[in-house]
Design a protein around this motif. Structure first.
Motif, PDB file in Angstrom:
ATOM      1  N   SER A  56      -9.359  34.438  13.713  1.00 42.09           N
ATOM      2  CA  SER A  56      -8.917  34.240  12.337  1.00 42.09           C
ATOM      3  C   SER A  56     -10.078  33.720  11.503  1.00 42.09           C
ATOM      4  O   SER A  56     -10.962  33.016  12.001  1.00 42.09           O
ATOM      5  CB  SER A  56      -7.740  33.268  12.279  1.00 42.09           C
ATOM      6  OG  SER A  56      -8.191  31.943  12.414  1.00 42.09           O
ATOM      7  N   ALA A  58     -10.028  31.448   9.257  1.00 45.25           N
ATOM      8  CA  ALA A  58      -9.985  29.982   9.207  1.00 45.25           C
ATOM      9  C   ALA A  58     -10.653  29.375  10.440  1.00 45.25           C
ATOM     10  O   ALA A  58     -11.377  28.370  10.334  1.00 45.25           O
ATOM     11  CB  ALA A  58      -8.549  29.499   9.086  1.00 45.25           C
ATOM     12  N   ALA A  73     -16.006  32.416   2.370  1.00 45.41           N
ATOM     13  CA  ALA A  73     -14.773  33.184   2.532  1.00 45.41           C
ATOM     14  C   ALA A  73     -14.597  34.036   1.281  1.00 45.41           C
ATOM     15  O   ALA A  73     -14.430  33.515   0.180  1.00 45.41           O
ATOM     16  CB  ALA A  73     -13.586  32.252   2.712  1.00 45.41           C
ATOM     17  N   ASP A  75     -12.306  36.864   1.110  1.00 48.45           N
ATOM     18  CA  ASP A  75     -10.853  37.026   1.056  1.00 48.45           C
ATOM     19  C   ASP A  75     -10.306  36.643   2.426  1.00 48.45           C
ATOM     20  O   ASP A  75     -11.031  36.070   3.236  1.00 48.45           O
ATOM     21  CB  ASP A  75     -10.444  38.446   0.613  1.00 48.45           C
ATOM     22  CG  ASP A  75     -10.974  39.546   1.527  1.00 48.45           C
ATOM     23  OD1 ASP A  75     -11.073  39.329   2.755  1.00 48.45           O
ATOM     24  OD2 ASP A  75     -11.295  40.637   1.023  1.00 48.45           O
ATOM     25  N   GLU A  76      -9.053  36.950   2.714  1.00 40.91           N
ATOM     26  CA  GLU A  76      -8.443  36.478   3.966  1.00 40.91           C
ATOM     27  C   GLU A  76      -8.973  37.155   5.234  1.00 40.91           C
ATOM     28  O   GLU A  76      -8.694  36.721   6.339  1.00 40.91           O
ATOM     29  CB  GLU A  76      -6.924  36.593   3.908  1.00 40.91           C
ATOM     30  CG  GLU A  76      -6.371  37.967   3.617  1.00 40.91           C
ATOM     31  CD  GLU A  76      -6.348  38.304   2.128  1.00 40.91           C
ATOM     32  OE1 GLU A  76      -6.265  39.500   1.812  1.00 40.91           O
ATOM     33  OE2 GLU A  76      -6.420  37.401   1.291  1.00 40.91           O
ATOM     34  N   LYS A  77      -9.789  38.213   5.091  1.00 38.38           N
ATOM     35  CA  LYS A  77     -10.348  38.900   6.256  1.00 38.38           C
ATOM     36  C   LYS A  77     -11.868  39.082   6.195  1.00 38.38           C
ATOM     37  O   LYS A  77     -12.452  39.682   7.081  1.00 38.38           O
ATOM     38  CB  LYS A  77      -9.707  40.292   6.402  1.00 38.38           C
ATOM     39  CG  LYS A  77      -8.326  40.289   6.986  1.00 38.38           C
ATOM     40  CD  LYS A  77      -8.426  39.934   8.436  1.00 38.38           C
ATOM     41  CE  LYS A  77      -7.172  40.321   9.182  1.00 38.38           C
ATOM     42  NZ  LYS A  77      -7.202  39.867  10.540  1.00 38.38           N
TER      43      LYS A  77
END
Length: 166
Positions: A56, A58, A73, A75-77
């Motif tokens: 992940s 995070a 970061a 985006d989330e990926k």
């Protein structure tokens, strides 16, 4: 300050720094791909945009923080990684370890010889003024800075009359 950096390194020094940073970026990208992550940009110089696979985002950011590395970061990926002239081969190996869940990788920086693919060093002349080609040691640079300082007019070296202008 950028101009003093250019004075100290000169055109050839800046080219050498650029070649080294680009080579390390290529090696980093190849190792991340070997770990299963996708480098999303085809053309890059010192910054990679990495689509995280497996771990992940995070977790990777948390591990990076523990290693005292600052990753971006996007985006989330997706994570952004930028290298500079202070980056070493050990730093690249440490980034691979971070993306491998903080486990050592089973390959080495020397396994990825940099390809001279997309990066082209500028061929036109730049930094031709003598100041950019004269001061390439610490001693020479400090003497140059001292000469500049001595030319500076300040209240410590001179008095400015405080008489109102008429």
């Amino acid at each position: 300050m950028a101009s003093l950096y250019a004075c100290y390194h000169g055109a050839e020094g800046l080219k050498a720094i650029a070649r080294r940073v680009y080579a390390l970026t290529e090696i980093l990208a190849a190792g991340l791909a070997k770990l299963g992550h996708k480098v999303s940009a085809q053309n890059y110089f010192d910054t990679l945009r990495v689509d995280v696979a497996g771990n992940s985002l995070a977790d990777i950011l948390k591990i990076a923080e523990a290693h005292r590395m600052n990753l971006r970061a996007i985006d989330e990926k997706t994570i952004g990684i930028s290298l500079d002239e202070t980056t070493s081969a050990n730093d690249v190996a440490e980034i691979w370890q971070i993306f491998n869940g903080d486990k050592p990788v089973d390959f080495d920086v020397n396994e990825f010889p940099p390809a001279n693919s997309q990066f082209v060093i500028r061929n036109s002349q730049f930094l031709q003024h003598p100041v950019f080609n004269r001061y390439h040691s610490e001693t020479e640079m400090l003497r140059y800075l001292k000469r500049l300082e001595a030319r500076d007019l300040s209240l410590t070296a001179s008095m400015i009359p405080l008489v109102p202008a008429r």
